[in-house]
Enzyme design. Sequence first.
Site, PDB file in Angstrom:
ATOM      1  N   LYS A 203      44.519  17.992 -17.571  1.00 41.26           N
ATOM      2  CA  LYS A 203      45.947  18.279 -17.694  1.00 41.26           C
ATOM      3  C   LYS A 203      46.295  18.262 -19.176  1.00 41.26           C
ATOM      4  O   LYS A 203      46.075  17.263 -19.862  1.00 41.26           O
ATOM      5  CB  LYS A 203      46.772  17.237 -16.947  1.00 41.26           C
ATOM      6  N   LYS A 256      45.706  22.036 -15.106  1.00 42.07           N
ATOM      7  CA  LYS A 256      47.150  22.206 -15.279  1.00 42.07           C
ATOM      8  C   LYS A 256      47.454  22.282 -16.768  1.00 42.07           C
ATOM      9  O   LYS A 256      47.024  21.393 -17.505  1.00 42.07           O
ATOM     10  CB  LYS A 256      47.886  21.028 -14.642  1.00 42.07           C
TER      11      LYS A 256
END
Length: 331
Positions: A203, A256
Amino acid sequence: MSLPDLPPFPISRPRRLRRTPALRRLVSEVVVRPADLVLPMFVREDLTDPNPISSMPGVVQHSQESLVKAAVAAVAAGVGGLMIYGIPVVKDPTGSGADDPQGVLNVALRNLRAELGDSTVLMSDLCLDEFTDHGHCGVLDEHGAVDNDATLLRYASMGVAQAEAGAHLLGTSGMMDGQVAGARRALDDAGFVDTGILAYAPKYASGFYGPFREAVNSSLQGDRASYQQDASRTVADALAEVALDVAEGADIVMVKPALPYLDVLRAVADASPVPVAAYQISGEYAMVEAAAARAWLDRDRVIAETLTSIKRAGASIILTYWAAEVATLLG
């Protein structure tokens, strides 16, 4: 991947298989299915009616009642799962509402599990940022820095509370070192050996999260660069995060954001021994909606193209705010 050894033009004419819609359908290789899609949803504690999110047209903060209604409709449309975020009225330094059985997120999870049972995959955000008054994903030390190991204790308690409330998968999104192992140990010790972990690995500290901050009424001042990954690092850094999370017990890993990191997604998909997800985040959604509202692009075509690109890059699961709409269209 090596280049194919093909005879030259005019023997090879790739356009032969592109001539008609039927030919293109016949040879298509990347297909997005409704079951591939997960719908992120927001539930806010003080609402009786849905509250539109200005930077994300078509997305709302739900009341508990409207959340259940929208979730039932999304599942009926065929989406593969739901990711739930809770927005409390009261925040404090340790995010105490996160593991409160009567906290907004845990109440929502119980309501959804009671309504939907095992007919969908119910996912919960295992992170403190929505619940802390400083907006960071963990508790702070005396110097104002995020305390990694103290945060793991909060995640453990929060994870057990979410499992008790009915979550099938816990989304470890805080990017603390050791968060997957800590959550897995806490779940197992509490008897939730079948509750899975969706690890956000990697992420990135991205500029595309802006609309999400509005969606969760974020209190964040500053940024999360000290714990989320740096976009300037190579793919090897992302693969190291994935390896650590898999070793600690992750059942699924997730990249992400999605579109700015398709190269990372491809590398993770090639290397990962567990299923790979990608999150088409708020900024990705907002920029398409904003451009479409000005007739600068064909909205439906671009939505389909972005989802196809994420699937082609290797994601078997896609979190997207268009999940219910696209599932309905795909039928």
